[in-house]
Design a protein around this motif. Sequence first.
Motif, PDB file in Angstrom:
ATOM      1  N   LEU A  19       5.475   8.536  -4.179  1.00  0.00           N
ATOM      2  CA  LEU A  19       5.530   9.569  -3.147  1.00  0.00           C
ATOM      3  C   LEU A  19       5.936  10.918  -3.739  1.00  0.00           C
ATOM      4  CD1 LEU A  19       7.213   7.613  -0.209  1.00  0.00           C
ATOM      5  CD2 LEU A  19       4.807   8.229  -0.439  1.00  0.00           C
ATOM      6  N   ARG A  20       6.850  10.909  -4.680  1.00  0.00           N
ATOM      7  CA  ARG A  20       7.309  12.164  -5.285  1.00  0.00           C
ATOM      8  C   ARG A  20       6.263  12.757  -6.216  1.00  0.00           C
ATOM      9  NH1 ARG A  20      13.347  12.325  -7.429  1.00  0.00           N
ATOM     10  NH2 ARG A  20      12.790  14.525  -7.304  1.00  0.00           N
ATOM     11  N   GLN A  21       5.655  11.933  -7.069  1.00  0.00           N
ATOM     12  CA  GLN A  21       4.761  12.443  -8.094  1.00  0.00           C
ATOM     13  C   GLN A  21       3.359  12.725  -7.575  1.00  0.00           C
ATOM     14  OE1 GLN A  21       4.930   9.594 -11.302  1.00  0.00           O
ATOM     15  NE2 GLN A  21       7.153   9.782 -11.527  1.00  0.00           N
ATOM     16  N   THR A  22       2.850  11.872  -6.703  1.00  0.00           N
ATOM     17  CA  THR A  22       1.479  12.023  -6.222  1.00  0.00           C
ATOM     18  C   THR A  22       1.397  12.895  -4.988  1.00  0.00           C
ATOM     19  OG1 THR A  22       0.922   9.834  -7.109  1.00  0.00           O
ATOM     20  CG2 THR A  22      -0.590  10.782  -5.475  1.00  0.00           C
ATOM     21  N   LEU A  33       7.152  -0.795   5.591  1.00  0.00           N
ATOM     22  CA  LEU A  33       6.111  -1.824   5.640  1.00  0.00           C
ATOM     23  C   LEU A  33       5.553  -2.001   7.044  1.00  0.00           C
ATOM     24  CD1 LEU A  33       7.780  -4.543   3.364  1.00  0.00           C
ATOM     25  CD2 LEU A  33       6.146  -2.770   2.713  1.00  0.00           C
ATOM     26  N   GLU A  34       6.269  -1.496   8.051  1.00  0.00           N
ATOM     27  CA  GLU A  34       5.832  -1.663   9.434  1.00  0.00           C
ATOM     28  C   GLU A  34       4.926  -0.533   9.904  1.00  0.00           C
ATOM     29  OE1 GLU A  34       8.974  -3.259  12.131  1.00  0.00           O
ATOM     30  OE2 GLU A  34      10.290  -2.913  10.412  1.00  0.00           O
ATOM     31  N   CYS A  35       4.703   0.505   9.100  1.00  0.00           N
ATOM     32  CA  CYS A  35       3.764   1.582   9.375  1.00  0.00           C
ATOM     33  C   CYS A  35       4.302   2.601  10.377  1.00  0.00           C
ATOM     34  CB  CYS A  35       2.421   1.031   9.864  1.00  0.00           C
ATOM     35  SG  CYS A  35       1.112   2.249   9.862  1.00  0.00           S
ATOM     36  N   VAL A  36       4.300   3.862   9.963  1.00  0.00           N
ATOM     37  CA  VAL A  36       4.804   4.948  10.803  1.00  0.00           C
ATOM     38  C   VAL A  36       4.007   5.059  12.094  1.00  0.00           C
ATOM     39  CG1 VAL A  36       5.140   7.440  10.937  1.00  0.00           C
ATOM     40  CG2 VAL A  36       5.686   6.232   8.834  1.00  0.00           C
ATOM     41  N   ASP A  37       2.692   4.927  12.010  1.00  0.00           N
ATOM     42  CA  ASP A  37       1.858   5.065  13.200  1.00  0.00           C
ATOM     43  C   ASP A  37       2.228   4.048  14.278  1.00  0.00           C
ATOM     44  OD1 ASP A  37       0.569   7.072  11.882  1.00  0.00           O
ATOM     45  OD2 ASP A  37      -1.214   5.913  11.372  1.00  0.00           O
ATOM     46  N   PRO A  70       0.826  -1.208   0.000  1.00  0.00           N
ATOM     47  CA  PRO A  70       0.000   0.000   0.000  1.00  0.00           C
ATOM     48  C   PRO A  70       0.859   1.256   0.000  1.00  0.00           C
ATOM     49  CG  PRO A  70       0.110  -0.908   2.205  1.00  0.00           C
ATOM     50  CD  PRO A  70       0.833  -1.884   1.304  1.00  0.00           C
ATOM     51  N   CYS A  71       0.235   2.380  -0.213  1.00  0.00           N
ATOM     52  CA  CYS A  71       0.942   3.665  -0.152  1.00  0.00           C
ATOM     53  C   CYS A  71       1.505   3.857   1.247  1.00  0.00           C
ATOM     54  CB  CYS A  71      -0.014   4.804  -0.501  1.00  0.00           C
ATOM     55  SG  CYS A  71       0.709   6.447  -0.296  1.00  0.00           S
ATOM     56  N   THR A  72       2.767   4.265   1.318  1.00  0.00           N
ATOM     57  CA  THR A  72       3.433   4.425   2.614  1.00  0.00           C
ATOM     58  C   THR A  72       3.395   5.863   3.116  1.00  0.00           C
ATOM     59  OG1 THR A  72       5.551   4.739   1.488  1.00  0.00           O
ATOM     60  CG2 THR A  72       4.980   2.495   2.172  1.00  0.00           C
ATOM     61  N   CYS A  73       2.715   6.768   2.400  1.00  0.00           N
ATOM     62  CA  CYS A  73       2.642   8.157   2.838  1.00  0.00           C
ATOM     63  C   CYS A  73       1.830   8.254   4.122  1.00  0.00           C
ATOM     64  CB  CYS A  73       2.012   9.030   1.760  1.00  0.00           C
ATOM     65  SG  CYS A  73       1.906  10.777   2.221  1.00  0.00           S
ATOM     66  N   PRO A  74       2.390   8.800   5.203  1.00  0.00           N
ATOM     67  CA  PRO A  74       1.679   8.860   6.485  1.00  0.00           C
ATOM     68  C   PRO A  74       0.661   9.989   6.565  1.00  0.00           C
ATOM     69  CG  PRO A  74       3.854   9.797   6.714  1.00  0.00           C
ATOM     70  CD  PRO A  74       3.772   9.294   5.307  1.00  0.00           C
TER      71      PRO A  74
END
Length: 242
Positions: free
Chosen positions: A100-103, A195-199, A79-83
Amino acid sequence: MLFFTQCFGAVLDLIHLRFQHYKAKRVFSAAGQLVCVVNPTHSLKYAPTRCAGAQTSVEQGILPPCHHHEAVHDPQLVPCTCPLYSCPWEGHLEVVVSHLRQTHRINILQGAEIVFLATDMHLPAPTDWIIMHSCLGHQFLLVLRKQEKYEGHPQFFATMMLIGTPTQADNFTYRLELNRNQRRLKWEATPRSVLECVDSVISDGDCLVLNTSLAQLFSDNGSLAIGIAITTSKVHNAEDEM
Protein backbone atom coordinates in the motif's frame (compact mmCIF):
# COMPACT_ATOMS: atom_id res chain seq x y z
CA MET A 1 1.99 30.25 -21.66
CA LEU A 2 0.71 26.70 -21.21
CA PHE A 3 3.82 25.76 -19.23
CA PHE A 4 3.47 28.88 -17.08
CA THR A 5 -0.23 28.16 -16.46
CA GLN A 6 0.47 24.59 -15.35
CA CYS A 7 3.32 25.65 -13.05
CA PHE A 8 1.25 28.46 -11.57
CA GLY A 9 -1.61 26.03 -10.90
CA ALA A 10 0.75 23.63 -9.16
CA VAL A 11 2.09 26.44 -6.98
CA LEU A 12 -1.44 27.48 -6.00
CA ASP A 13 -2.28 23.86 -5.07
CA LEU A 14 0.85 23.70 -2.90
CA ILE A 15 0.01 26.98 -1.18
CA HIS A 16 -3.54 25.74 -0.54
CA LEU A 17 -2.23 22.49 0.98
CA ARG A 18 0.26 24.32 3.21
CA PHE A 19 -2.48 26.70 4.36
CA GLN A 20 -4.80 23.81 5.27
CA HIS A 21 -1.97 22.10 7.16
CA TYR A 22 -1.12 25.31 9.04
CA LYS A 23 -4.76 25.79 10.06
CA ALA A 24 -5.01 22.22 11.29
CA LYS A 25 -1.82 22.45 13.35
CA ARG A 26 -2.97 25.75 14.84
CA VAL A 27 -6.33 24.29 15.86
CA PHE A 28 -5.15 20.98 17.30
CA SER A 29 -1.65 21.79 18.59
CA ALA A 30 -3.07 22.75 21.99
CA ALA A 31 -4.30 19.19 22.42
CA GLY A 32 -0.93 17.74 21.38
CA GLN A 33 -2.50 15.72 18.57
CA LEU A 34 -0.71 14.71 15.38
CA VAL A 35 -2.48 16.12 12.31
CA CYS A 36 -2.47 14.57 8.86
CA VAL A 37 -3.88 16.52 5.90
CA VAL A 38 -5.42 14.03 3.45
CA ASN A 39 -6.24 14.99 -0.12
CA PRO A 40 -9.15 13.34 -1.95
CA THR A 41 -8.79 10.66 -4.62
CA HIS A 42 -11.46 9.68 -7.11
CA SER A 43 -12.11 5.98 -6.71
CA LEU A 44 -11.52 3.90 -9.84
CA LYS A 45 -12.58 0.62 -8.32
CA TYR A 46 -16.14 -0.58 -7.97
CA ALA A 47 -16.14 -4.36 -8.21
CA PRO A 48 -18.92 -5.78 -6.01
CA THR A 49 -18.43 -9.30 -7.34
CA ARG A 50 -14.89 -9.38 -6.02
CA CYS A 51 -15.97 -8.13 -2.60
CA ALA A 52 -18.78 -10.66 -2.44
CA GLY A 53 -16.32 -13.42 -3.23
CA ALA A 54 -13.89 -12.14 -0.63
CA GLN A 55 -16.60 -11.98 2.04
CA THR A 56 -17.69 -15.57 1.35
CA SER A 57 -14.11 -16.80 1.48
CA VAL A 58 -13.45 -15.05 4.79
CA GLU A 59 -16.53 -16.62 6.34
CA GLN A 60 -15.30 -20.04 5.19
CA GLY A 61 -11.82 -19.39 6.56
CA ILE A 62 -10.25 -19.17 3.09
CA LEU A 63 -8.26 -16.14 1.92
CA PRO A 64 -9.37 -15.26 -1.66
CA PRO A 65 -7.10 -14.71 -4.68
CA CYS A 66 -7.49 -11.69 -6.95
CA HIS A 67 -8.48 -13.58 -10.10
CA HIS A 68 -10.33 -16.80 -10.82
CA HIS A 69 -8.38 -19.22 -13.02
CA GLU A 70 -7.31 -22.83 -12.99
CA ALA A 71 -3.88 -22.27 -11.45
CA VAL A 72 -3.43 -23.48 -7.88
CA HIS A 73 -3.09 -20.57 -5.46
CA ASP A 74 -1.42 -20.41 -2.11
CA PRO A 75 -4.38 -20.18 0.32
CA GLN A 76 -2.39 -17.74 2.46
CA LEU A 77 -2.26 -15.12 -0.32
CA VAL A 78 -4.62 -12.16 -0.06
CA PRO A 79 -5.65 -9.63 -2.73
CA CYS A 80 -4.74 -5.95 -2.64
CA THR A 81 -6.79 -4.23 0.05
CA CYS A 82 -6.59 -0.73 -1.49
CA PRO A 83 -10.20 0.47 -1.96
CA LEU A 84 -9.23 2.87 -4.77
CA TYR A 85 -8.09 0.61 -7.58
CA SER A 86 -8.68 -2.82 -9.09
CA CYS A 87 -5.16 -3.97 -8.39
CA PRO A 88 -4.06 -7.45 -9.57
CA TRP A 89 -1.49 -7.76 -6.78
CA GLU A 90 -1.71 -10.55 -4.25
CA GLY A 91 0.60 -11.52 -1.43
CA HIS A 92 0.90 -12.49 2.19
CA LEU A 93 -0.90 -10.40 4.81
CA GLU A 94 2.42 -9.39 6.37
CA VAL A 95 3.47 -7.43 3.25
CA VAL A 96 0.16 -5.68 2.56
CA VAL A 97 1.34 -2.50 4.33
CA SER A 98 4.50 -2.33 2.20
CA HIS A 99 2.43 -2.77 -0.95
CA LEU A 100 0.00 0.00 0.00
CA ARG A 101 2.83 2.41 0.80
CA GLN A 102 5.08 1.67 -2.18
CA THR A 103 2.54 1.03 -4.94
CA HIS A 104 -0.44 3.16 -3.95
CA ARG A 105 1.50 5.86 -2.04
CA ILE A 106 -0.75 5.71 1.02
CA ASN A 107 0.82 7.56 3.94
CA ILE A 108 1.11 6.09 7.42
CA LEU A 109 1.04 7.90 10.76
CA GLN A 110 2.08 6.66 14.19
CA GLY A 111 0.50 7.57 17.50
CA ALA A 112 -2.30 6.65 19.87
CA GLU A 113 -4.40 9.65 18.82
CA ILE A 114 -4.27 11.54 15.53
CA VAL A 115 -6.42 13.99 13.59
CA PHE A 116 -7.46 13.06 10.07
CA LEU A 117 -8.10 16.29 8.11
CA ALA A 118 -9.95 15.57 4.85
CA THR A 119 -9.82 18.45 2.36
CA ASP A 120 -12.12 19.44 -0.52
CA MET A 121 -15.28 17.83 0.84
CA HIS A 122 -17.29 19.54 -1.90
CA LEU A 123 -15.94 17.30 -4.67
CA PRO A 124 -18.54 15.07 -6.35
CA ALA A 125 -18.94 11.40 -5.43
CA PRO A 126 -17.37 8.92 -5.59
CA THR A 127 -14.36 10.28 -3.72
CA ASP A 128 -12.10 8.66 -1.10
CA TRP A 129 -9.74 9.94 1.61
CA ILE A 130 -7.39 7.23 2.89
CA ILE A 131 -4.53 6.92 5.36
CA MET A 132 -2.85 4.17 7.38
CA HIS A 133 -2.50 4.45 11.15
CA SER A 134 0.17 2.55 13.09
CA CYS A 135 -0.77 2.00 16.71
CA LEU A 136 -0.40 -0.64 19.45
CA GLY A 137 1.89 -2.74 17.29
CA HIS A 138 -0.61 -3.02 14.41
CA GLN A 139 -1.55 -1.10 11.28
CA PHE A 140 -5.04 0.18 10.53
CA LEU A 141 -6.60 1.59 7.37
CA LEU A 142 -8.89 4.60 7.73
CA VAL A 143 -11.24 5.17 4.82
CA LEU A 144 -13.53 8.16 4.39
CA ARG A 145 -15.74 7.83 1.32
CA LYS A 146 -18.21 10.17 -0.32
CA GLN A 147 -20.73 8.05 -2.17
CA GLU A 148 -24.27 8.29 -3.48
CA LYS A 149 -26.14 5.50 -1.78
CA TYR A 150 -29.25 6.99 -3.35
CA GLU A 151 -29.12 8.98 -6.58
CA GLY A 152 -28.66 12.68 -5.95
CA HIS A 153 -28.08 12.21 -2.19
CA PRO A 154 -24.36 11.83 -1.42
CA GLN A 155 -23.30 10.61 2.00
CA PHE A 156 -20.00 10.30 3.84
CA PHE A 157 -18.90 6.94 5.25
CA ALA A 158 -15.93 6.60 7.62
CA THR A 159 -14.53 3.34 8.92
CA MET A 160 -11.35 1.94 10.46
CA MET A 161 -10.11 -1.49 9.36
CA LEU A 162 -7.30 -3.59 10.79
CA ILE A 163 -4.68 -4.86 8.37
CA GLY A 164 -4.92 -8.29 9.93
CA THR A 165 -7.35 -11.14 10.51
CA PRO A 166 -10.91 -10.81 11.88
CA THR A 167 -9.78 -12.53 15.08
CA GLN A 168 -7.07 -9.92 15.59
CA ALA A 169 -9.53 -7.10 14.84
CA ASP A 170 -11.78 -8.23 17.70
CA ASN A 171 -9.04 -7.23 20.15
CA PHE A 172 -9.37 -3.51 19.40
CA THR A 173 -11.82 -0.63 19.66
CA TYR A 174 -11.61 2.51 17.57
CA ARG A 175 -13.26 5.88 18.06
CA LEU A 176 -13.97 8.55 15.44
CA GLU A 177 -14.86 11.98 16.80
CA LEU A 178 -16.11 15.18 15.19
CA ASN A 179 -15.91 18.31 17.33
CA ARG A 180 -16.72 21.82 16.13
CA ASN A 181 -18.87 24.82 17.14
CA GLN A 182 -19.70 23.34 20.55
CA ARG A 183 -21.03 20.19 18.90
CA ARG A 184 -19.58 16.72 19.29
CA LEU A 185 -20.31 13.48 17.47
CA LYS A 186 -18.66 10.14 18.30
CA TRP A 187 -18.62 6.72 16.68
CA GLU A 188 -17.08 3.81 18.58
CA ALA A 189 -16.87 0.25 17.31
CA THR A 190 -14.68 -2.79 16.79
CA PRO A 191 -12.68 -2.45 13.58
CA ARG A 192 -13.34 -4.84 10.76
CA SER A 193 -10.57 -6.77 9.04
CA VAL A 194 -9.40 -5.62 5.61
CA LEU A 195 -10.16 -9.17 4.48
CA GLU A 196 -13.86 -8.34 4.80
CA CYS A 197 -13.71 -5.60 2.10
CA VAL A 198 -14.36 -1.89 2.61
CA ASP A 199 -17.25 -1.85 0.14
CA SER A 200 -19.11 -4.49 2.17
CA VAL A 201 -18.66 -2.52 5.40
CA ILE A 202 -20.07 0.62 3.77
CA SER A 203 -22.95 -1.27 2.18
CA ASP A 204 -23.86 -2.75 5.57
CA GLY A 205 -23.73 0.70 7.18
CA ASP A 206 -21.41 -0.61 9.91
CA CYS A 207 -19.50 2.68 10.09
CA LEU A 208 -19.86 6.39 10.79
CA VAL A 209 -22.43 7.77 8.31
CA LEU A 210 -22.95 11.48 7.68
CA ASN A 211 -25.38 13.14 5.33
CA THR A 212 -24.26 16.26 3.49
CA SER A 213 -25.85 18.74 5.90
CA LEU A 214 -24.31 17.06 8.95
CA ALA A 215 -20.88 16.94 7.30
CA GLN A 216 -21.12 20.65 6.50
CA LEU A 217 -22.03 21.37 10.11
CA PHE A 218 -18.70 19.91 11.27
CA SER A 219 -16.55 21.06 8.35
CA ASP A 220 -14.44 24.21 8.20
CA ASN A 221 -13.96 25.84 4.80
CA GLY A 222 -14.47 22.55 2.99
CA SER A 223 -12.28 20.44 5.30
CA LEU A 224 -13.48 17.86 7.81
CA ALA A 225 -11.37 17.03 10.88
CA ILE A 226 -11.88 13.58 12.38
CA GLY A 227 -10.18 12.67 15.65
CA ILE A 228 -9.01 9.05 15.75
CA ALA A 229 -8.23 6.96 18.82
CA ILE A 230 -7.54 3.22 19.04
CA THR A 231 -7.50 1.13 22.22
CA THR A 232 -7.39 -2.53 23.11
CA SER A 233 -10.76 -3.98 24.03
CA LYS A 234 -11.71 -4.63 27.66
CA VAL A 235 -12.24 -8.31 26.94
CA HIS A 236 -8.73 -8.57 25.54
CA ASN A 237 -7.25 -6.79 28.56
CA ALA A 238 -9.11 -9.05 30.97
CA GLU A 239 -7.82 -12.16 29.18
CA ASP A 240 -4.25 -10.82 29.36
CA GLU A 241 -4.59 -10.28 33.13
CA MET A 242 -5.86 -13.82 33.63
